[in-house]
Design a protein around this motif. Structure first.
Motif, short mmCIF file in Angstrom:
data_model
loop_
_atom_site.label_atom_id
_atom_site.label_comp_id
_atom_site.label_asym_id
_atom_site.label_seq_id
_atom_site.Cartn_x
_atom_site.Cartn_y
_atom_site.Cartn_z
N PRO A 186 0.67 -0.96 -0.01
CA PRO A 186 0.01 0.05 -0.02
C PRO A 186 0.89 1.25 -0.03
CG PRO A 186 0.11 -0.96 2.35
CD PRO A 186 0.71 -2.03 1.24
N LEU A 187 0.30 2.34 -0.42
CA LEU A 187 1.21 3.57 -0.41
C LEU A 187 1.45 4.10 0.97
CD1 LEU A 187 -0.56 5.91 -3.23
CD2 LEU A 187 1.48 4.66 -3.28
N PRO A 188 2.76 4.10 1.23
CA PRO A 188 3.01 4.53 2.64
C PRO A 188 2.66 6.15 2.86
CG PRO A 188 4.91 4.75 1.10
CD PRO A 188 3.79 3.95 0.20
N LYS A 189 2.36 6.36 4.20
CA LYS A 189 1.98 7.68 4.58
C LYS A 189 3.23 8.59 4.80
CE LYS A 189 -2.11 6.39 7.23
NZ LYS A 189 -2.68 6.54 8.69
N ILE A 190 3.27 9.59 4.33
CA ILE A 190 4.46 10.36 4.32
C ILE A 190 4.25 11.96 4.51
CG2 ILE A 190 5.56 9.10 2.46
CD1 ILE A 190 4.96 11.34 0.21
N SER A 191 5.15 12.50 4.91
CA SER A 191 4.89 14.11 5.22
C SER A 191 5.49 14.79 3.77
CB SER A 191 5.71 14.42 6.56
OG SER A 191 5.08 13.74 7.64
N ALA A 192 4.67 14.94 3.23
CA ALA A 192 5.21 15.58 1.92
C ALA A 192 5.72 17.07 2.02
CB ALA A 192 4.17 15.80 0.71
N SER A 193 7.01 17.20 1.47
CA SER A 193 7.88 18.20 1.73
C SER A 193 8.18 18.71 0.22
CB SER A 193 8.88 18.37 2.65
OG SER A 193 9.87 17.09 1.90
N SER A 194 7.90 17.97 -0.60
CA SER A 194 8.19 18.38 -2.22
C SER A 194 6.93 17.87 -3.04
CB SER A 194 9.33 17.79 -2.58
OG SER A 194 10.54 18.19 -1.86
N SER A 195 6.70 18.51 -4.23
CA SER A 195 5.80 18.14 -4.91
C SER A 195 5.93 18.52 -6.51
CB SER A 195 4.33 18.83 -4.57
OG SER A 195 4.49 20.32 -4.74
N LEU A 196 5.19 17.87 -7.17
CA LEU A 196 5.46 18.22 -8.67
C LEU A 196 4.30 18.80 -9.28
CD1 LEU A 196 6.95 15.03 -10.10
CD2 LEU A 196 8.26 16.96 -9.34
N VAL A 197 4.13 19.83 -10.49
CA VAL A 197 3.16 20.16 -11.22
C VAL A 197 3.12 19.89 -12.39
CG1 VAL A 197 4.34 22.48 -11.43
CG2 VAL A 197 1.76 22.26 -11.58
N ALA A 198 1.85 19.50 -12.93
CA ALA A 198 2.13 19.11 -14.58
C ALA A 198 1.64 20.14 -15.21
CB ALA A 198 0.84 18.12 -14.82
N VAL A 199 2.70 20.23 -16.35
CA VAL A 199 2.57 21.66 -17.08
C VAL A 199 2.00 21.27 -18.53
CG1 VAL A 199 4.28 22.80 -16.05
CG2 VAL A 199 5.01 21.35 -18.05
N ALA A 200 1.84 20.07 -18.96
CA ALA A 200 1.47 19.65 -20.19
C ALA A 200 0.98 18.12 -20.18
CB ALA A 200 2.45 19.91 -21.21
N ASN A 201 -0.23 17.74 -20.88
CA ASN A 201 -0.64 16.62 -21.08
C ASN A 201 -1.02 16.08 -22.55
OD1 ASN A 201 -1.07 14.89 -18.26
ND2 ASN A 201 -1.59 17.15 -17.74
N TYR A 202 -0.69 15.15 -22.77
CA TYR A 202 -1.05 14.55 -24.23
C TYR A 202 -1.70 13.16 -24.29
CZ TYR A 202 2.21 18.60 -25.09
OH TYR A 202 3.00 19.45 -24.91
N SER A 203 -2.63 12.82 -24.76
CA SER A 203 -3.18 11.59 -24.68
C SER A 203 -3.15 10.95 -26.23
CB SER A 203 -4.85 11.74 -24.44
OG SER A 203 -4.92 12.36 -23.20
#
Length: 382
Positions: free
Chosen positions: A35-52
């Motif tokens: 299972p996804l472990p619980k984390i104390s997130a201090s960093s993140s990403l942002v999507a700048v483009a998506n193509y399908s």
């Protein structure tokens, strides 16, 4: 010939595998992902483009990717189309193959290259999408080509390495790798060593360095050993691209070793047991490997000493790791992008795309992601 059979992975990727020449079906025990472990997130990403694009088969090892050149991206659709974008604006779209696309896209020197399971290799004009030339190879192509020194270098699934002139498509040379009767389905893409030479890894656990201009081999060296008793236990493919960093050549293999070779002396400096079908990544004198079991491991590039190992993502079918800024990123079967501290191995953030992550690339502080469900996405640090 490289057989079209998928051997059972240690992490239970398949519930059904075909082995040997008899096409006998063998049940493979499915292992439950952590299972996804619980984390104390201090960093993140942002999507700048998506193509399908269309999804690929869930058990097919295709690693389609966005081609990049001159600020444009080129998206290969498994159904046989290639589309060029400038940001979110579509520049052109070309339908090139009724047989679909199984490898690509790569872009450079004015062309975009893709290939398919029929062994057809296509070169498109970057500006217009028009087909400049097309060639028929000896078998299916499952990994992207390499554009280098006026050549398009392609590895076919039967072990033939092709070099074509980038302008005319004329075949310049071929090099035949040894026949392998039984292997994982999938190949590593050719890798540039320097402007004149290319490296090809093969299912016999060897790497070959070939002169790009003449096709003459400069080096061949075994980089992994497996002493298993059965055909499956002896599988020892190199399906992830080796990485060249200065004097070092770093390679991984399935049911084999992580190996560091000195390119100058052509000697193995160190090797550590590690099973992986993914390409490693190097950052800050460390080598990072996503193992078939889901372990994420860091090694000192000089000595091979293990620095840390994260076991929080076991059986999550990890992608190859990539480095974005000063963070390590790896994707998984649920489309989760995990951010990892490269010094400690601790999870420090996550983001989510759609579908199992098949490949990651980091170029100019942006992360390029492709997924099994047909989502190409571009990310950057928030």
């Amino acid at each position: 010939m490289k057989m079209n059979y998928k051997a059972p992975l240690a992490l239970g990727l398949l519930s059904l595998a075909l082995v040997g020449c008899s096409n006998k079906a063998i049940k493979v025990a499915e292992q439950k992902p952590s299972p996804l472990p619980k984390i104390s997130a201090s960093s993140s990403l942002v999507a700048v483009a998506n193509y399908s694009v269309a999804a690929t088969n869930a058990v097919d090892p295709l690693r389609l990717q966005l081609g990049l050149a001159q600020g444009q991206v080129f998206a290969a659709d498994p159904k046989g189309e290639v589309t060029a974008y400038q940001g979110k604006q579509r520049i052109w779209q070309s339908k090139i193959s009724k047989a679909g696309i199984s490898a690509g896209a790569v872009a450079g020197e004015g062309i975009v290259v893709v290939a398919n399971k029929k062994g057809q290799l296509f070169a498109l004009d970057q500006a217009t999408g028009q087909t400049k030339w097309q060639n028929q190879l000896s078998s299916a192509v499952l990994a992207p080509s390499l554009i280098q020194a006026g050549r398009v270098i392609t590895l076919a699934n039967d072990g033939t390495v092709f070099a074509h002139d980038i302008s005319t498509g004329q075949q310049i040379w071929t090099y035949n790798l040894p026949k392998v009767d039984f292997s994982m389905r999938g190949t590593a893409a050719p890798v540039a060593v320097d402007p004149r030479t290319v490296l090809v890894a093969w299912a016999n656990s060897y790497v070959y360095v070939i002169d790009t201009v003449t096709g003459i081999p400069q080096l061949q060296r075994r980089v992994s050993i497996n002493d298993g008793r059965s055909d499956i236990q002896r599988l020892n493919d190199i399906d992830g691209e080796p990485v060249v960093a200065g004097r070092y050549l770093i390679s991984t293999s399935y049911q084999g070793q992580l190996t560091a070779m000195d390119l100058a002396s052509q000697q193995v400096i160190w090797s550590e047991d590690a099973s992986s079908l993914r390409s490693p990544v190097i950052f800050d004198n460390k080598v990072f490997v996503a193992q078939s079991s889901g372990q994420l491991t860091a090694y000192d590039i000089t000595t091979g000493q293990q620095l840390w190992q994260n076991e929080q993502l076991l059986n999550r079918r990890l992608s190859n790791p990539a480095v974005l800024g000063n963070q390590l990123v790896v994707g998984d079967l649920d489309g989760v992008l995990h951010l990892v501290d490269p010094n400690s191995g601790n999870l420090i953030g996550r983001a989510k795309t759609s579908g199992e992550v098949r490949s990651l690339r980091s170029v100019d502080q942006q992360l390029y992601v492709s997924s099994q469900k047909g989502t190409y996405s571009i990310w950057q640090n928030r």
